[in-house]
Design an enzyme around this catalytic site. Structure first.
Site, short mmCIF file in Angstrom:
data_model
loop_
_atom_site.label_atom_id
_atom_site.label_comp_id
_atom_site.label_asym_id
_atom_site.label_seq_id
_atom_site.Cartn_x
_atom_site.Cartn_y
_atom_site.Cartn_z
N CYS A 253 0.71 -1.35 0.09
CA CYS A 253 -0.39 0.29 0.01
C CYS A 253 0.75 1.25 -0.32
O CYS A 253 1.16 2.24 0.45
CB CYS A 253 -0.94 -0.03 1.32
SG CYS A 253 -2.40 -1.70 1.53
N ASP A 302 -3.24 -6.25 -5.50
CA ASP A 302 -3.78 -5.89 -4.26
C ASP A 302 -3.54 -6.73 -3.48
O ASP A 302 -2.69 -8.09 -3.15
CB ASP A 302 -5.29 -7.41 -4.79
CG ASP A 302 -5.99 -7.33 -4.28
OD1 ASP A 302 -5.84 -7.35 -2.98
OD2 ASP A 302 -7.48 -7.61 -4.32
N ASP A 321 1.18 -0.23 5.27
CA ASP A 321 0.76 0.64 6.15
C ASP A 321 -1.11 0.97 5.54
O ASP A 321 -0.85 0.52 3.86
CB ASP A 321 1.40 2.28 5.03
CG ASP A 321 0.56 3.64 4.84
OD1 ASP A 321 -0.49 3.81 6.50
OD2 ASP A 321 1.14 4.56 4.73
N CYS A 374 -3.07 5.65 9.59
CA CYS A 374 -3.25 7.38 9.78
C CYS A 374 -5.15 6.93 10.36
O CYS A 374 -5.15 8.80 9.59
CB CYS A 374 -2.44 7.80 9.15
SG CYS A 374 -4.03 7.74 7.87
#
Length: 428
Positions: A253, A302, A321, A374
């Site tokens: 990612c 993916d 992430d 995040c």
């Protein structure tokens, strides 16, 4: 360049975000290309500001208008919001804010509504004090949707107001000094020579916060790759990943590539594979590698199906992430408050679990996986890792939290990084 009406452009952008669920980072850049450099910043300020304070502006409109604007008139609803925002939150002289906003009706081909817009904005000016006093007594004052406030209250009974307040601030500008070019102190000296001030971060060795945000071309050596714009909390991933030269490292990612390039600045001789599901966003990984003169293998793929993009390769270290609600970076992307839905959180937690389970077999024995988001929501963070540790006997937690509450949670702060979560897992 034909003079554009910035207020009508901002109204249309906000309408696309709120009504059509489009991301502001997709809507705004094409609009900014149509205006002069001087106007780009104001257009951005109007769009970001309206989305930051949307609850307040919506409440005011409902107070001042007997019935909502619907159908083809809907853009006018957002144009009036843009007017309120200027009167409340900018230094634009009120007469100029009014005139330009009223003129915006012509730009969106609704000249017959100029009188209405003018009337509503003038009525607001007359009643401003009592309206704002009444608003301050409502839940809307926190400028968050109620589902998100409820989740924050539940997760952080003592701190939810601070978190909401931090989300409503303008974000600080953090930079990452490229240690292959300069030490942080040496680059700070160059910054000072160019008339700007910066502050270091206690925990993250490459991080510098600018006293005042600045355009990147004004930063010493930006084009030469001496420095990168990256939030301090995002830089914290390297503290836990600790990449080493000669290792095979997966950045999953990875777009837009901030962490990929940080891995290579810390360990220039590492072999890095950067993977992201979004083909378009991968172009930014290439841009970042090119500007910094770094090399990584970049693939579209993916995270739930690693065999498709890495076969049976095993990695020394994996940085995941994970896709998340982004509730830790609302101050940078105020549209998140209005794009996310309560039901998204469980769907995201499910996706994160699937990626974790799929990629774990690709970590060497003794290897490190750093799980990061995040987000500030426990479902995506400590609860996610607790569940993973429970079902994965050969995974153990290192240096980040306790088995009862695994991981470390950063919360957004005015002089701190964004809301961010890390968990360091070792494979036995």
């Amino acid at each position: 360049m034909k003079k554009q009406n910035l207020r009508s452009m901002a109204a249309q952008a906000v309408e696309q975000v709120v009504e059509q669920g489009q991301s502001l980072s997709n809507v705004l850049p094409p609009l900014q290309q149509k205006v002069s450099d001087k106007d780009k910043a104001l257009l951005q300020e109007l769009c970001f500001g309206v989305l930051r304070t949307l609850s307040q502006l919506e409440w005011l409109i409902n107070k001042l208008m007997s019935r909502p604007m619907t159908g083809k008139q809907r853009t006018v609803h957002y144009l009036i919001m843009v007017g309120f925002y200027q009167l409340l939150h900018t230094r634009i002289p009120p007469h100029a804010a009014l005139a330009e906003t009223v003129e915006g009706a012509v730009a969106i081909k609704r000249p017959q509504l100029k009188g209405l817009i003018n009337g509503v904005l003038r009525q607001f000016q007359r009643q401003q004090e009592e309206l704002l006093a009444e608003f301050a007594r409502t839940e809307n004052q926190y400028l968050h949707p109620s589902w998100l406030l409820n989740r924050l209250k539940k997760a952080y009974p003592q701190q939810w107001q601070d978190i909401a307040g931090a989300n409503n601030q303008r974000p600080p500008m953090w930079l990452r000094v490229n240690r292959n070019h300069h030490t942080r102190d040496a680059w700070l000296a160059l910054l000072k020579e160019s008339g700007m001030n910066g502050f270091t971060h206690d925990a993250y060795p490459d991080a510098v916060r600018l006293e005042t945000p600045a355009p990147v071309h004004a930063l010493p050596g930006f084009e030469e790759g001496w420095v990168t714009v990256q939030d301090a909390s995002a830089q914290g991933c390297m503290t836990w990943l600790e990449p080493q030269n000669g290792e095979k490292i997966l950045d999953l990612c990875a777009a837009p590539g901030g962490k990929t390039t940080h891995i290579l600045e810390v360990a220039p001789q590492a072999s890095v594979l950067a993977v992201d599901v979004d083909e378009q966003r991968l172009s930014r990984v290439y841009d970042n590698l090119k500007r910094l003169g770094l090399k990584a293998q970049v693939k579209q793929g993916d995270g739930r199906k690693p065999a498709e993009w890495c076969g049976d390769t095993q990695f020394d270290r994996i940085l995941l992430d994970a896709p998340c609600s982004a509730t830790g970076v609302i101050r940078r992307h105020p549209d998140i408050k209005w794009l996310r839905r309560d039901r998204d959180i469980n769907e995201l937690a499910q996706l994160q679990a699937e990626i974790l389970d799929a990629v774990w077999p690709h970590l060497k024995s003794g290897g490190t996986l750093v799980y990061a988001t995040c987000s500030v929501l426990p479902e995506e963070n400590c609860q996610q890792i607790a569940a993973f540790l429970k079902r994965t006997p050969n995974a153990s937690l290192h240096g980040t939290g306790t088995p009862e509450r695994p991981g470390l949670q950063n919360l957004p702060g005015a002089e701190e990084g964004d809301g961010f979560f890390y968990a360091k897992l070792i494979k036995e």
